[in-house]
Structure formats: C-alpha cells, structure tokens
Design a protein around this motif. Structure first.
Motif, short mmCIF file in Angstrom:
data_model
loop_
_atom_site.label_atom_id
_atom_site.label_comp_id
_atom_site.label_asym_id
_atom_site.label_seq_id
_atom_site.Cartn_x
_atom_site.Cartn_y
_atom_site.Cartn_z
N GLY A 8 39.91 -7.59 75.88
CA GLY A 8 38.49 -7.72 76.16
C GLY A 8 37.89 -9.08 75.91
O GLY A 8 36.72 -9.30 76.21
N SER A 17 27.59 -10.47 77.67
CA SER A 17 28.19 -9.40 76.87
C SER A 17 29.68 -9.33 77.08
O SER A 17 30.20 -9.69 78.15
N ARG A 19 33.11 -6.63 75.64
CA ARG A 19 33.53 -5.47 74.85
C ARG A 19 34.99 -5.63 74.48
O ARG A 19 35.85 -5.72 75.35
N SER A 21 38.45 -4.22 72.60
CA SER A 21 39.13 -2.98 72.25
C SER A 21 40.37 -3.30 71.44
O SER A 21 41.00 -4.34 71.64
N PHE A 67 25.66 -6.69 67.95
CA PHE A 67 27.01 -6.12 68.07
C PHE A 67 27.00 -4.68 67.59
O PHE A 67 26.27 -4.33 66.66
N THR A 68 27.85 -3.87 68.22
CA THR A 68 28.01 -2.48 67.80
C THR A 68 29.49 -2.14 67.72
O THR A 68 30.22 -2.33 68.71
N SER A 70 32.43 0.79 67.13
CA SER A 70 32.64 2.23 67.25
C SER A 70 34.14 2.49 67.24
O SER A 70 34.95 1.56 67.40
N TYR A 79 36.35 -0.29 68.94
CA TYR A 79 35.67 -1.10 69.95
C TYR A 79 34.62 -1.98 69.28
O TYR A 79 34.07 -1.63 68.24
N LEU A 80 34.33 -3.10 69.93
CA LEU A 80 33.23 -3.95 69.49
C LEU A 80 32.45 -4.35 70.74
O LEU A 80 32.93 -5.13 71.56
N GLN A 81 31.26 -3.79 70.87
CA GLN A 81 30.37 -4.16 71.96
C GLN A 81 29.54 -5.34 71.50
O GLN A 81 28.82 -5.23 70.49
N ASN A 83 26.67 -8.00 72.53
CA ASN A 83 25.59 -8.33 73.45
C ASN A 83 24.86 -9.58 72.97
O ASN A 83 24.99 -9.97 71.80
#
Length: 124
Positions: A8, A17, A19, A21, A67-68, A70, A79-81, A83
């Motif tokens: 990613g 953005s 993402r 993984s 960042f988020t 999950s 995961y790291l989203q 933005n």
C-alpha cells in the motif's frame, strides 16, 4: 516463524490518502498488539499507531485525526488508513506484530516481529 507482508505504500501529493496493509502468517498461536512504525531519513524509528487485541488504539500526536488503524483478527491483518497526508509523513513504514507462536510442544512467549517496510512519499 512469522511472515509479514506489507503493501500500500507509494507516492502521493500533499492532502492525499494511502492505505497500508500488513498480513501476518506462519505458525501463529495468538497475536497481541499490531502496529505501524515509521522511519524518516536521518531520524529514529517512531510509533505511528498501535492496536491491541481488544482494539484499544493509540496514535502519535502528529497523526491523530488523520490516520486510522484497524485490524482483521480472523485474517491476522492490520491496516493503516492515512488521510490528509503531509510531506513530514514521508518515510519507510514498518509493520510490527507482537505474536506468540505454536510449536509441537506448546506455545512460545510473545515476541515482536517486523515487516521489511514500505515506502511512503508525500510530495509538496
């Protein structure tokens, strides 16, 4: 052993953005925390975000609200989203997993395992 496959990363403009993984595989008995660290050129590796097995999260102050993190527990994936990316987010991002392995004689202790890293570059 544990294999961590990261994906990613890439090049993105400021405000964009990405993402990330990271999938963990191997003779894993259980995973405690999973997280992402990053290392910019000339700087020490730092924690970006971390999530525990009970989904408690913590973030570096510099990424809070952007960042988020999950996790998919069933598939041992984190995961790291990311933005609203900024140039200062540029660096190599490393996946970290605190895992306990299954052996023929039982379970081992928890150890930290690291991925090889994925490059994130944010252009201004």
């Amino acid at each position: 052993q544990v294999q961590l496959v990261e994906s990613g990363g890439g090049l993105v403009q400021t405000g964009g953005s990405l993402r990330l993984s990271c999938a963990a595989s191997g003779n894993i008995f259980s995973i405690n925390a999973m997280g992402w660290y990053r290392q910019a050129p000339g700087k020490q590796r730092e924690l970006v975000a971390r999530i525990t097995s009970s989904t408690i999260t913590n973030y570096a102050d510099s990424v809070k609200g952007r960042f988020t993190i999950s996790r998919d527990t069933a598939n041992n994936t984190v995961y790291l989203q990311m933005n609203s990316l900024k140039p200062e987010d540029t660096g190599v991002y490393y996946c970290n997993v605190n895992a306990r392995l299954q052996y023929s004689w039982g379970q081992g202790n928890f150890f930290n395992y690291w991925g090889h890293g994925t490059q994130v570059t944010v252009s201004s």
